[in-house]
Design a protein around this motif. Structure first.
Motif, PDB file in Angstrom:
ATOM      1  N   ALA B 411      28.015 -32.156 -60.514  1.00 22.24           N
ATOM      2  CA  ALA B 411      28.250 -30.712 -59.827  1.00 22.24           C
ATOM      3  C   ALA B 411      26.914 -29.964 -59.698  1.00 22.24           C
ATOM      4  O   ALA B 411      26.657 -29.426 -58.465  1.00 22.24           O
ATOM      5  CB  ALA B 411      29.141 -30.235 -60.602  1.00 22.24           C
ATOM      6  N   VAL B 412      26.129 -30.052 -60.833  1.00 26.06           N
ATOM      7  CA  VAL B 412      24.996 -29.007 -60.464  1.00 26.06           C
ATOM      8  C   VAL B 412      23.885 -29.666 -59.558  1.00 26.06           C
ATOM      9  O   VAL B 412      23.325 -28.794 -58.794  1.00 26.06           O
ATOM     10  CB  VAL B 412      24.161 -29.032 -61.970  1.00 26.06           C
ATOM     11  N   LYS B 413      23.869 -30.931 -59.393  1.00 33.24           N
ATOM     12  CA  LYS B 413      22.911 -31.768 -58.466  1.00 33.24           C
ATOM     13  C   LYS B 413      23.300 -31.282 -56.886  1.00 33.24           C
ATOM     14  O   LYS B 413      22.620 -30.782 -56.266  1.00 33.24           O
ATOM     15  CB  LYS B 413      23.044 -33.088 -58.698  1.00 33.24           C
ATOM     16  N   TRP B 414      24.832 -31.228 -56.826  1.00 33.82           N
ATOM     17  CA  TRP B 414      25.334 -30.779 -55.598  1.00 33.82           C
ATOM     18  C   TRP B 414      25.007 -29.269 -55.272  1.00 33.82           C
ATOM     19  O   TRP B 414      24.406 -28.950 -54.119  1.00 33.82           O
ATOM     20  CB  TRP B 414      26.874 -31.103 -55.665  1.00 33.82           C
ATOM     21  N   ILE B 415      25.354 -28.495 -56.324  1.00 36.60           N
ATOM     22  CA  ILE B 415      25.092 -27.034 -55.948  1.00 36.60           C
ATOM     23  C   ILE B 415      23.703 -26.642 -55.906  1.00 36.60           C
ATOM     24  O   ILE B 415      23.167 -25.815 -55.250  1.00 36.60           O
ATOM     25  CB  ILE B 415      25.646 -26.180 -57.226  1.00 36.60           C
ATOM     26  N   ASP B 416      22.628 -27.536 -56.805  1.00 37.67           N
ATOM     27  CA  ASP B 416      21.353 -27.051 -56.412  1.00 37.67           C
ATOM     28  C   ASP B 416      20.701 -27.557 -54.906  1.00 37.67           C
ATOM     29  O   ASP B 416      19.690 -27.086 -54.921  1.00 37.67           O
ATOM     30  CB  ASP B 416      20.542 -27.888 -57.580  1.00 37.67           C
ATOM     31  N   GLY B 417      21.472 -28.226 -54.288  1.00 38.73           N
ATOM     32  CA  GLY B 417      21.190 -28.571 -53.012  1.00 38.73           C
ATOM     33  C   GLY B 417      21.662 -27.585 -51.908  1.00 38.73           C
ATOM     34  O   GLY B 417      21.415 -27.915 -50.777  1.00 38.73           O
ATOM     35  N   LEU B 418      22.546 -26.818 -52.369  1.00 38.21           N
ATOM     36  CA  LEU B 418      23.085 -25.787 -51.446  1.00 38.21           C
ATOM     37  C   LEU B 418      21.967 -24.853 -50.992  1.00 38.21           C
ATOM     38  O   LEU B 418      21.081 -24.241 -51.839  1.00 38.21           O
ATOM     39  CB  LEU B 418      24.267 -25.041 -51.979  1.00 38.21           C
ATOM     40  N   ALA B 419      22.087 -24.362 -49.666  1.00 38.36           N
ATOM     41  CA  ALA B 419      21.208 -23.462 -49.115  1.00 38.36           C
ATOM     42  C   ALA B 419      21.068 -22.023 -49.987  1.00 38.36           C
ATOM     43  O   ALA B 419      20.102 -21.378 -50.008  1.00 38.36           O
ATOM     44  CB  ALA B 419      21.342 -23.014 -47.838  1.00 38.36           C
ATOM     45  N   SER B 420      22.300 -21.572 -50.382  1.00 33.37           N
ATOM     46  CA  SER B 420      22.121 -20.436 -51.179  1.00 33.37           C
ATOM     47  C   SER B 420      21.793 -20.621 -52.614  1.00 33.37           C
ATOM     48  O   SER B 420      21.716 -19.341 -53.296  1.00 33.37           O
ATOM     49  CB  SER B 420      23.703 -20.028 -51.287  1.00 33.37           C
ATOM     50  N   THR B 421      21.597 -21.511 -52.951  1.00 32.45           N
ATOM     51  CA  THR B 421      20.750 -21.590 -54.477  1.00 32.45           C
ATOM     52  C   THR B 421      19.288 -21.537 -54.483  1.00 32.45           C
ATOM     53  O   THR B 421      18.733 -22.094 -53.810  1.00 32.45           O
ATOM     54  CB  THR B 421      21.261 -23.012 -54.893  1.00 32.45           C
ATOM     55  N   ARG B 422      18.931 -20.536 -55.126  1.00 28.36           N
ATOM     56  CA  ARG B 422      17.345 -20.241 -55.083  1.00 28.36           C
ATOM     57  C   ARG B 422      16.422 -20.734 -56.215  1.00 28.36           C
ATOM     58  O   ARG B 422      15.394 -20.997 -55.792  1.00 28.36           O
ATOM     59  CB  ARG B 422      17.205 -18.636 -55.564  1.00 28.36           C
ATOM     60  N   SER B 423      17.099 -21.185 -57.352  1.00 25.48           N
ATOM     61  CA  SER B 423      16.321 -21.997 -58.165  1.00 25.48           C
ATOM     62  C   SER B 423      17.112 -22.947 -58.964  1.00 25.48           C
ATOM     63  O   SER B 423      18.515 -22.762 -59.124  1.00 25.48           O
ATOM     64  CB  SER B 423      15.514 -21.014 -58.974  1.00 25.48           C
ATOM     65  N   PRO B 424      16.592 -23.942 -59.583  1.00 26.02           N
ATOM     66  CA  PRO B 424      17.541 -25.009 -60.387  1.00 26.02           C
ATOM     67  C   PRO B 424      18.356 -24.229 -61.475  1.00 26.02           C
ATOM     68  O   PRO B 424      17.683 -23.439 -62.171  1.00 26.02           O
ATOM     69  CB  PRO B 424      16.570 -25.936 -61.140  1.00 26.02           C
ATOM     70  N   THR B 425      19.687 -24.743 -61.499  1.00 22.44           N
ATOM     71  CA  THR B 425      20.643 -24.218 -62.581  1.00 22.44           C
ATOM     72  C   THR B 425      20.284 -24.305 -63.933  1.00 22.44           C
ATOM     73  O   THR B 425      19.845 -25.553 -64.008  1.00 22.44           O
ATOM     74  CB  THR B 425      21.993 -24.954 -62.092  1.00 22.44           C
ATOM     75  N   GLN B 426      20.498 -23.683 -64.673  1.00 26.74           N
ATOM     76  CA  GLN B 426      20.171 -23.635 -66.148  1.00 26.74           C
ATOM     77  C   GLN B 426      21.505 -24.245 -66.678  1.00 26.74           C
ATOM     78  O   GLN B 426      22.570 -23.786 -66.633  1.00 26.74           O
ATOM     79  CB  GLN B 426      19.841 -22.353 -66.751  1.00 26.74           C
ATOM     80  N   VAL B 427      21.300 -25.306 -67.586  1.00 23.60           N
ATOM     81  CA  VAL B 427      22.426 -25.999 -68.124  1.00 23.60           C
ATOM     82  C   VAL B 427      22.226 -26.009 -69.459  1.00 23.60           C
ATOM     83  O   VAL B 427      21.298 -26.674 -70.042  1.00 23.60           O
ATOM     84  CB  VAL B 427      22.766 -27.532 -67.535  1.00 23.60           C
ATOM     85  N   ILE B 428      22.976 -25.292 -70.413  1.00 21.99           N
ATOM     86  CA  ILE B 428      22.772 -25.376 -71.948  1.00 21.99           C
ATOM     87  C   ILE B 428      24.219 -25.757 -72.427  1.00 21.99           C
ATOM     88  O   ILE B 428      25.425 -25.282 -72.099  1.00 21.99           O
ATOM     89  CB  ILE B 428      22.411 -23.980 -72.203  1.00 21.99           C
ATOM     90  N   ARG B 429      24.142 -26.678 -73.274  1.00 22.84           N
ATOM     91  CA  ARG B 429      25.347 -27.258 -73.906  1.00 22.84           C
ATOM     92  C   ARG B 429      25.724 -26.515 -75.010  1.00 22.84           C
ATOM     93  O   ARG B 429      25.004 -25.459 -75.780  1.00 22.84           O
ATOM     94  CB  ARG B 429      25.014 -28.840 -74.567  1.00 22.84           C
ATOM     95  N   ILE B 430      27.129 -26.219 -75.229  1.00 19.90           N
ATOM     96  CA  ILE B 430      27.751 -25.272 -76.328  1.00 19.90           C
ATOM     97  C   ILE B 430      28.325 -26.434 -77.409  1.00 19.90           C
ATOM     98  O   ILE B 430      29.139 -27.025 -76.993  1.00 19.90           O
ATOM     99  CB  ILE B 430      28.814 -24.454 -75.627  1.00 19.90           C
ATOM    100  N   GLU B 431      27.833 -26.186 -78.481  1.00 18.43           N
ATOM    101  CA  GLU B 431      28.330 -26.941 -79.545  1.00 18.43           C
ATOM    102  C   GLU B 431      29.099 -26.050 -80.682  1.00 18.43           C
ATOM    103  O   GLU B 431      28.583 -25.278 -81.300  1.00 18.43           O
ATOM    104  CB  GLU B 431      27.151 -27.591 -80.347  1.00 18.43           C
TER     105      GLU B 431
END
Lengths: 439, 439
Positions: B411-431
């Motif tokens: 999903a993040v790969k897809w979203i990071d390819g959208l024109a409206s996305t300005r910089s790579p999405t930050q992904v942090i796992r919750i444990e």
């Protein structure tokens, strides 16, 4: 595969935990040892009592002779508790050349030096990880990991029952009596809770830790021991408002004048790592010259946690047997243990929390402040609460600056004799010592 | 009094700490051992470098041959670091029948199995407490105290540099860059901090712990390792508002499908005992079948803390030498170590924190939510912050329900390819795993 025979004395809570861990983890243990640990006998006092299904009847005996006469038994594991016949059975086991494991802190406090001396001269091992703080490997840490270091202080929460009760009082506003009843219902307190709530259980554990850490003879009779039975929810609330958490604290410090060893309720800073130790958990905070602060925490009691400590001792002795050695670690007796002087608790210096229960009339605070001042106890802050419908007395709480305990006691004795004082003053020590684990 | 000769390879930070502890605590150590530990040689690479005043010049050598040819040297202590010549020196020491101690986690990760095998067949000991978490006796705990138990998970904060940086970012709102500079100034981070901030130092420690706990071959190359360089103060703030603390977490779990071993930033609950581990402190939280949760905490690096671990290893080997044994503990090689399958991190299931940086226009949140939904990532909560003068992009933060990492990545790969996305999405796992120490 080589087999090492052991016998359990006792099949209560800890005995059963020990048996079950040996059974459930048999394959892992075999793999780590390269040998099999086999339980050959379990001594019970009352052979008629119902026996858990997973323990074969063929293992049960009521006769210590059966165990001592079996040449295949190399390790005798005492998990029966009490002084007699545990002491005699351990002595006979050691005399017959058996290595021994015990989880009996009362016995070690009463007769430890004699048992360790006997083991030393007979050339067998005596291990006792299960005697202090259940499964937390604190004995092993002091005997081995910190053999390189010089411990300066031990601050511990080493009694799960009282910690459970104080946590319940703090979290739910429960009275001492209700919290105790709850602990008894959940199995965290015994029907007769005296040893726990009176502080003696904690003192026995602390004295073993202090003996080991400071290579010194320390017994519970020599140290100040105070329990939690006089604590009230209001103390917890007022302490919290000042940034403190109330715990039954076991403290042992090495000072230039001697050892300072005490067990009593204490206010510790909310930021202390010990403040977060909740419910039935135990924790020990060590300060040592090289390592600095270190914290060890886990379940301090219970069938499986304590059983895991007993089994780790059994494995350690098996490793010695397989290697053909014994006596690798110093024994808690001469020449390792030495006499040291203990600092009387009246010499303590530190801040105090004093809660006075007084008649609601003018001039009372003035009289209290005057007496404290005359005795050299200076006030850091004062809270005064008028009488209320549910409490006909007024409450005055004093947080003192650092003062000598002797002076505080003498002031309190005077104040408790005043006509305006309605009930004995509550005195709680404030310990800033067990500080934040922070570089 | 009997004397045991040792040689130190290296006189850097840890070497000097080791030397000083042996000197300062000599009397205590003699008393515990009934023997004297004597440093006979110290190998340095550059003999011309200035030498601390308290180290006699007569001990210094640049020639490993001097050490190996001295029949009075029984223990060789490698505290020089690096792979070469440390590996060769250890091999030659073992080949000549010397017991060895090392604090070199990189070497043990790269060539440990070979060194342990060699020690096993030569019948000498190889101890390595100083290689993981400085003075915290976690190797000893896993090798001995928990030999009775079955560890199911390890959650650790095992790198002091990154913990210091994250604490500074959380407490002072510092940027990563400023916090790193501060850590370097205070000596908590090296000039080249890559090993620490990239997570590799933590991964090397975790792999040693996991190998020991699970008797399995685990190396850093096989596990997912992610550092802290991309973290921003805003992540810490938003996580805190949701009840989480951001830590570089080292995790190893035994699951039915294999081992799950990972190092990456993670949000953990504020109530977790690991959340309170501040500054340069380390802590390891174990879960095991019998003992339950246990926590071990202290300074994980530094001259004296790590030196204290090295000296405790030296003492342990001295006890073996005095008793005339070796090889009491299993070595990290065949037959103890076995191959196990590792679960790819893409198979992780758990909640995620996703921070999207997007252009401030209508419909963006809808597009993001749609993509997440299509990939099977369901939303627990969403925070939307408009663009501000200092940040021209809008921020959308999603806390997801438990999802599969593979689906999140896709999903993040897809979203990071959208024109409206300005910089790579930050992904942090919750444990949620490293929970509260509470009965």
């Amino acid at each position: 595969m080589k087999e090492i025979g052991i016998a359990l004395l006792g099949l209560g809570n800890v005995g059963l935990g020990t048996y079950r861990i040996l059974a459930d983890h048999a394959r892992d243990i075999e793999r780590r040892l390269g040998a099999k640990v086999r339980v050959r006998h379990i001594l019970v006092r009352d052979g008629g009592r119902s026996r858990p299904e997973d323990v074969p009847a063929s293992l049960i005996t009521r006769d210590i002779g059966t165990i001592l006469n079996d040449p295949e038994v190399s390790i005798v594991v005492e998990v029966m508790g009490g002084l007699a016949p545990a002491k005699e059975y351990l002595e006979r086991s050691i005399a017959s050349g058996r290595n021994v494991v015990t989880a009996n802190k009362a016995l070690l406090n009463a007769h430890g030096e004699q048992l360790f001396s006997q083991a030393l001269s007979r050339g067998v091992d005596l291990h006792f990880e299960g005697a202090v703080c259940g499964g937390i490997p604190i004995i092993r840490t002091l005997r081995e990991a910190l053999a390189s270091d010089r411990v300066s202080s031990i601050h511990g929460i080493v009694n799960g029952t009282t910690n459970f009760i104080l946590s319940a009082m703090a979290d739910e506003g429960a009275t001492y009596e209700d919290a105790l009843a709850q602990a008894q219902k959940l199995g965290f307190a015994e029907a007769d809770p005296t040893m726990d709530v009176g502080g003696m259980d904690a003192a026995q554990k602390l004295c073993l830790l202090a003996s080991l850490a400071f290579a010194a003879r320390v017994s519970p009779e020599q140290v100040h021991v105070e329990g939690i039975t006089s604590l009230r929810p209001v103390d917890i609330t007022l302490g919290r408002e000042a940034g403190y958490v109330l715990k039954l604290l076991a403290t042992a410090r090495r000072l230039s004048e001697g050892l300072d060893v005490r067990v009593h309720p204490a206010f510790i800073p909310q930021a202390s790592p010990l403040a977060d130790v909740r419910g039935a958990f135990n924790a020990v905070l060590l300060q040592s010259a090289a390592l600095g602060a270190s914290l060890f925490s886990g379940l301090g009691a219970g069938s499986l946690p304590t059983g895991s400590a007993v089994v780790s001792d059994i494995i350690d002795i098996c490793r010695n047997l397989l290697a053909g050695v014994s006596g690798r670690l110093p024994m808690l007796c001469s020449p390792y243990l030495q006499d040291v002087s203990l600092i009387p608790s009246t010499q303590r210096r530190g801040p105090y929390y004093l809660r006075f229960s007084v008649s609601d009339e003018p001039g009372v605070l003035g009289r209290i402040a005057t007496v404290l001042g005359e005795k050299g106890v200076s006030l850091a802050s004062v809270i005064q609460r008028p009488s209320r419908p549910e409490d006909p007395h007024a409450t005055i709480v004093v947080f003192s600056h650092s003062a000598r305990e002797q002076d505080v006691q003498s002031a309190v004795k005077w104040i408790d004799g005043l006509a305006s004082t309605r009930s004995p003053t509550q005195v709680i020590r404030i310990e800033e010592g067990p500080g934040v684990l922070r570089s």
